[in-house]
Each structure stands twice: as C-alpha cells, then as structure tokens.
Design a protein around this motif. Structure first.
Motif, PDB file in Angstrom:
ATOM      1  N   MET A   1       0.831  -1.198   0.000  1.00  0.00           N
ATOM      2  CA  MET A   1       0.000   0.000   0.000  1.00  0.00           C
ATOM      3  C   MET A   1       0.874   1.260   0.000  1.00  0.00           C
ATOM      4  O   MET A   1       0.625   2.192  -0.780  1.00  0.00           O
ATOM      5  CB  MET A   1      -0.882  -0.022   1.246  1.00  0.00           C
TER       6      MET A   1
ATOM      7  N   GLU B   1       1.253   4.212  -2.848  1.00  0.00           N
ATOM      8  CA  GLU B   1       1.067   5.628  -2.530  1.00  0.00           C
ATOM      9  C   GLU B   1       2.293   6.450  -2.932  1.00  0.00           C
ATOM     10  O   GLU B   1       2.159   7.550  -3.477  1.00  0.00           O
ATOM     11  CB  GLU B   1       0.758   5.799  -1.048  1.00  0.00           C
TER      12      GLU B   1
ATOM     13  N   GLN C   1      -6.922   5.877 -10.697  1.00  0.00           N
ATOM     14  CA  GLN C   1      -8.115   5.398 -10.015  1.00  0.00           C
ATOM     15  C   GLN C   1      -7.965   3.919  -9.655  1.00  0.00           C
ATOM     16  O   GLN C   1      -8.340   3.506  -8.556  1.00  0.00           O
ATOM     17  CB  GLN C   1      -9.354   5.609 -10.877  1.00  0.00           C
TER      18      GLN C   1
ATOM     19  N   GLU D   1      -5.740   3.614  -6.625  1.00  0.00           N
ATOM     20  CA  GLU D   1      -6.448   4.069  -5.427  1.00  0.00           C
ATOM     21  C   GLU D   1      -7.480   3.034  -4.973  1.00  0.00           C
ATOM     22  O   GLU D   1      -7.627   2.777  -3.772  1.00  0.00           O
ATOM     23  CB  GLU D   1      -7.102   5.420  -5.686  1.00  0.00           C
ATOM     24  N   GLU D   2      -8.187   2.437  -5.927  1.00  0.00           N
ATOM     25  CA  GLU D   2      -9.179   1.413  -5.585  1.00  0.00           C
ATOM     26  C   GLU D   2      -8.501   0.169  -5.008  1.00  0.00           C
ATOM     27  O   GLU D   2      -9.010  -0.440  -4.066  1.00  0.00           O
ATOM     28  CB  GLU D   2     -10.015   1.047  -6.809  1.00  0.00           C
ATOM     29  N   LYS D   3      -7.361  -0.195  -5.567  1.00  0.00           N
ATOM     30  CA  LYS D   3      -6.630  -1.347  -5.045  1.00  0.00           C
ATOM     31  C   LYS D   3      -6.170  -1.082  -3.619  1.00  0.00           C
ATOM     32  O   LYS D   3      -6.226  -1.968  -2.767  1.00  0.00           O
ATOM     33  CB  LYS D   3      -5.441  -1.683  -5.943  1.00  0.00           C
ATOM     34  N   ASN D   4      -5.739   0.151  -3.334  1.00  0.00           N
ATOM     35  CA  ASN D   4      -5.334   0.479  -1.974  1.00  0.00           C
ATOM     36  C   ASN D   4      -6.524   0.441  -1.014  1.00  0.00           C
ATOM     37  O   ASN D   4      -6.365   0.083   0.150  1.00  0.00           O
ATOM     38  CB  ASN D   4      -4.628   1.826  -1.919  1.00  0.00           C
ATOM     39  N   GLN D   5      -7.704   0.796  -1.496  1.00  0.00           N
ATOM     40  CA  GLN D   5      -8.897   0.678  -0.654  1.00  0.00           C
ATOM     41  C   GLN D   5      -9.159  -0.792  -0.320  1.00  0.00           C
ATOM     42  O   GLN D   5      -9.485  -1.121   0.830  1.00  0.00           O
ATOM     43  CB  GLN D   5     -10.106   1.295  -1.346  1.00  0.00           C
ATOM     44  N   ARG D   6      -9.005  -1.668  -1.300  1.00  0.00           N
ATOM     45  CA  ARG D   6      -9.187  -3.102  -1.054  1.00  0.00           C
ATOM     46  C   ARG D   6      -8.108  -3.623  -0.108  1.00  0.00           C
ATOM     47  O   ARG D   6      -8.384  -4.454   0.768  1.00  0.00           O
ATOM     48  CB  ARG D   6      -9.182  -3.893  -2.366  1.00  0.00           C
ATOM     49  N   ARG D   7      -6.897  -3.112  -0.260  1.00  0.00           N
ATOM     50  CA  ARG D   7      -5.821  -3.504   0.657  1.00  0.00           C
ATOM     51  C   ARG D   7      -6.161  -3.088   2.085  1.00  0.00           C
ATOM     52  O   ARG D   7      -5.924  -3.839   3.024  1.00  0.00           O
ATOM     53  CB  ARG D   7      -4.496  -2.870   0.222  1.00  0.00           C
ATOM     54  N   GLN D   8      -6.691  -1.879   2.263  1.00  0.00           N
ATOM     55  CA  GLN D   8      -7.060  -1.412   3.601  1.00  0.00           C
ATOM     56  C   GLN D   8      -8.144  -2.302   4.192  1.00  0.00           C
ATOM     57  O   GLN D   8      -8.108  -2.644   5.380  1.00  0.00           O
ATOM     58  CB  GLN D   8      -7.519   0.047   3.562  1.00  0.00           C
ATOM     59  N   GLN D   9      -9.111  -2.716   3.382  1.00  0.00           N
ATOM     60  CA  GLN D   9     -10.151  -3.625   3.865  1.00  0.00           C
ATOM     61  C   GLN D   9      -9.545  -4.964   4.279  1.00  0.00           C
ATOM     62  O   GLN D   9      -9.932  -5.543   5.300  1.00  0.00           O
ATOM     63  CB  GLN D   9     -11.212  -3.830   2.790  1.00  0.00           C
TER      64      GLN D   9
END
Length: 71
Positions: free
Chosen positions: A25, A29, A45, A48-56
């Motif tokens: 992640m 960034e 995009q 950024e979406e992949k990082n959101q999935r990583r955070q989840q």
C-alpha cells in the motif's frame, strides 16, 4: 490420516500478511506521489481502488488476529 489442526502460528502469519499488505500500500502511494502527473486518470483510479481493497484486507487481518489471540 489428516494432519492435526495447528493454529499456533496464525497470529504471526496474520501479522506477516498485515506487514506485507501495508508495504504494498505504501509503495503504491509513493508511486502515485511521484508519478501522478505521468499516469492516466484510469490508472490512478485503479491504484487508489486497489489500496482501498488492501485497507479492507488489513482490517480483516487485524480482526482475525484479535480472534486468534483470544482463543
């Protein structure tokens, strides 16, 4: 014969997954910070979406680790 269910290393395994996912992640960034003006909006995009999935995933690993430590 089935192997016995040994979960003694699960907290360490989960921490390794958390650390690895955080590193990916952070790397993404850093890449965006350095190259955001060079990549397409779609690529930005997607990252950024992949990082959101990583955070989840990290949140899930943390919850699972808490469960494993309470067993």
């Amino acid at each position: 014969m089935a192997k016995p269910d040994d979960r003694s290393n699960n907290p360490a395994r989960l921490q390794n997954a958390i650390d690895h996912t955080l590193a990916n992640m952070n790397e993404a960034e850093d890449y965006l910070d350095e190259h955001a003006d060079e990549i397409s909006a779609v690529d930005k995009q997607n990252i950024e979406e992949k990082n959101q999935r990583r955070q989840q995933a990290i949140n899930g690993f943390i919850e699972e680790k808490k469960d494993e430590q309470n067993v």
